[in-house]
Design a protein around this motif. Sequence first.
Motif, PDB file in Angstrom:
ATOM      1  N   SER A  19       0.648  -1.195   0.073  1.00 42.30           N
ATOM      2  CA  SER A  19      -0.005   0.012  -0.084  1.00 42.30           C
ATOM      3  C   SER A  19       0.884   1.238   0.045  1.00 42.30           C
ATOM      4  O   SER A  19       0.218   2.349   0.312  1.00 42.30           O
ATOM      5  N   TYR A  20       1.935   1.089  -0.406  1.00 38.11           N
ATOM      6  CA  TYR A  20       3.055   2.315  -0.410  1.00 38.11           C
ATOM      7  C   TYR A  20       2.608   3.294  -1.269  1.00 38.11           C
ATOM      8  O   TYR A  20       2.561   4.615  -0.892  1.00 38.11           O
ATOM      9  N   PRO A  21       1.853   3.341  -2.208  1.00 38.25           N
ATOM     10  CA  PRO A  21       1.385   4.438  -3.135  1.00 38.25           C
ATOM     11  C   PRO A  21       0.385   5.227  -2.289  1.00 38.25           C
ATOM     12  O   PRO A  21       0.206   6.455  -2.835  1.00 38.25           O
ATOM     13  N   VAL A  22      -0.225   4.627  -1.500  1.00 35.68           N
ATOM     14  CA  VAL A  22      -1.141   5.312  -0.577  1.00 35.68           C
ATOM     15  C   VAL A  22      -0.634   6.270   0.169  1.00 35.68           C
ATOM     16  O   VAL A  22      -0.964   7.565   0.374  1.00 35.68           O
ATOM     17  N   LEU A  23       0.527   5.764   0.965  1.00 34.75           N
ATOM     18  CA  LEU A  23       1.182   6.708   1.792  1.00 34.75           C
ATOM     19  C   LEU A  23       1.840   7.615   0.899  1.00 34.75           C
ATOM     20  O   LEU A  23       1.727   8.897   1.408  1.00 34.75           O
ATOM     21  N   MET A  24       2.165   7.374  -0.350  1.00 35.22           N
ATOM     22  CA  MET A  24       3.019   8.421  -1.297  1.00 35.22           C
ATOM     23  C   MET A  24       1.686   9.620  -1.539  1.00 35.22           C
ATOM     24  O   MET A  24       1.941  10.951  -1.618  1.00 35.22           O
TER      25      MET A  24
ATOM     26  N   ASP B 123       2.765  20.238  -8.251  1.00 40.21           N
ATOM     27  CA  ASP B 123       3.898  19.286  -9.033  1.00 40.21           C
ATOM     28  C   ASP B 123       5.077  18.788  -8.270  1.00 40.21           C
ATOM     29  O   ASP B 123       5.144  19.112  -7.206  1.00 40.21           O
ATOM     30  N   VAL B 124       4.937  17.485  -8.740  1.00 39.70           N
ATOM     31  CA  VAL B 124       6.071  16.670  -7.852  1.00 39.70           C
ATOM     32  C   VAL B 124       7.131  16.062  -8.899  1.00 39.70           C
ATOM     33  O   VAL B 124       6.852  15.238  -9.785  1.00 39.70           O
ATOM     34  N   PRO B 125       8.092  16.611  -8.580  1.00 40.81           N
ATOM     35  CA  PRO B 125       9.287  16.101  -9.421  1.00 40.81           C
ATOM     36  C   PRO B 125       9.671  14.753  -9.095  1.00 40.81           C
ATOM     37  O   PRO B 125       9.975  14.605  -7.677  1.00 40.81           O
TER      38      PRO B 125
ATOM     39  N   GLN C 276       8.840   6.641 -10.633  1.00 37.87           N
ATOM     40  CA  GLN C 276       7.632   7.361  -9.688  1.00 37.87           C
ATOM     41  C   GLN C 276       6.597   7.815 -10.380  1.00 37.87           C
ATOM     42  O   GLN C 276       5.570   8.349  -9.564  1.00 37.87           O
ATOM     43  N   ILE C 277       6.364   7.925 -11.760  1.00 33.64           N
ATOM     44  CA  ILE C 277       5.326   8.663 -12.321  1.00 33.64           C
ATOM     45  C   ILE C 277       4.162   7.843 -12.104  1.00 33.64           C
ATOM     46  O   ILE C 277       3.182   8.351 -11.867  1.00 33.64           O
ATOM     47  N   GLN C 278       4.088   6.572 -11.792  1.00 29.66           N
ATOM     48  CA  GLN C 278       2.967   5.935 -11.592  1.00 29.66           C
ATOM     49  C   GLN C 278       2.205   6.160 -10.391  1.00 29.66           C
ATOM     50  O   GLN C 278       0.944   6.242 -10.321  1.00 29.66           O
TER      51      GLN C 278
ATOM     52  N   ALA D 264       3.087  14.654 -12.124  1.00 31.39           N
ATOM     53  CA  ALA D 264       4.484  14.200 -12.114  1.00 31.39           C
ATOM     54  C   ALA D 264       5.072  15.314 -12.927  1.00 31.39           C
ATOM     55  O   ALA D 264       4.700  15.701 -13.946  1.00 31.39           O
ATOM     56  N   ARG D 265       6.245  15.510 -12.400  1.00 35.89           N
ATOM     57  CA  ARG D 265       7.045  16.400 -13.353  1.00 35.89           C
ATOM     58  C   ARG D 265       8.608  15.488 -13.467  1.00 35.89           C
ATOM     59  O   ARG D 265       9.148  15.394 -12.464  1.00 35.89           O
ATOM     60  N   VAL D 266       8.837  15.217 -14.847  1.00 41.60           N
ATOM     61  CA  VAL D 266       9.961  14.543 -14.883  1.00 41.60           C
ATOM     62  C   VAL D 266      10.899  15.372 -15.667  1.00 41.60           C
ATOM     63  O   VAL D 266      10.433  15.984 -17.060  1.00 41.60           O
ATOM     64  N   ASP D 267      12.030  15.592 -15.332  1.00 41.03           N
ATOM     65  CA  ASP D 267      12.988  16.635 -16.238  1.00 41.03           C
ATOM     66  C   ASP D 267      13.902  15.935 -17.220  1.00 41.03           C
ATOM     67  O   ASP D 267      14.748  15.266 -16.806  1.00 41.03           O
TER      68      ASP D 267
END
Length: 333
Positions: free
Chosen positions: A135-140, A151-153, A158-160, A185-188
């Motif tokens: 369930s780690y994506p819930v904590l995230m 915005d989340v770099p 981690q995009i998913q 998600a922000r991917v540079d």
Amino acid sequence: MTKARILTGITTTGTPHLGNYVGAIRPAIRSVSDDAETYFFLADLHALIKCQDPEKIHQSTKEIAATWLALGLDCDKAVFYRQSDVPEISELNWVLSCMTAKGLMNRAHAYKAAVDQNTADGLDADAAVTMGLFSYPVLMAADILMFNASDVPVGRDQIQHVEMARDIAARFNHHFGETFTLPKARVDDNVAVLQGLDGRKMSKSYNNTIPLFLPEKKLRKHINKIKTNLLEPGQAKDTNDSTVFQLWQAFANEAQIADMRQAFADGIAWGEAKKQLADLINTELAEPRERYEELLADTAKIESVLKQGAEKARDLSAPLLANVKKAIGIRCL
Ligand code: TRP
């Protein structure tokens, strides 16, 4: 226009290496400005998923905090805190769990990778899989939604998870009324994914990293270990498949990059190229390395910065959690 609110977390396992620095820490510190609100936190609750060694978690938290401070993170502008100092996150985590489809978590790639590995090994599909991993994506999502980050770099892997946070937020809003900002998600693409000593992606799991704040001598030793081909001095070298050149690019300015490109064409010796690379990296890191050592010798200072950060974070998280509770019907009678 409202300012972007940028937020990202750093899991507190391990010691920062050059790949973390170039790919995440340096761009994050540079993104701090008056034009955005920036939230950076030590994801120590996430660290428990991968590491059950209390000393290691403690040590890593200290090193990562000292690293960001030594590199000049402006804590007047950015909010820098430790996840576990903000209890509202854990509380929100549960509320969001109850809004999250189990099927969504079944598709999370960290969990799926564990199941695939177990199946390949002939084990029970869920062998050694904890609820934390599952369930780690819930904590995230709680980390992100708690501050209404826009915005989340993150790195590509981690995009998913950020998309899942967005799904969870949308579902909550639909059910209980507009509460959360939907994060992106922000991917540079301009940020390099550094190669490690063996030419694969620099990663702790490949054991091919160059730790960020090695003493100068050791830094040089590590750089000398970078894998190269057998071309002799005087033979032209290809910049494209060279880890030495890739690292050079991550630290050099335009003119220096052009010079090194020419030196490769002219057949610079690998030993000489590595020496110049070590000089270049050392120039950028020498001062922060001193501050880093000072900070590690004064952990009370680090602790007090983190505590101040937590206060600023809670100024935002406490009222937001109160809203959430009201929305879901948990309130005074
Ligand atoms: N899971 C992220 C990683 O392993 C770290 C992290 C935790 C994070 N919470 C976050 C990143 C919230 C962005 C936003 O890299």
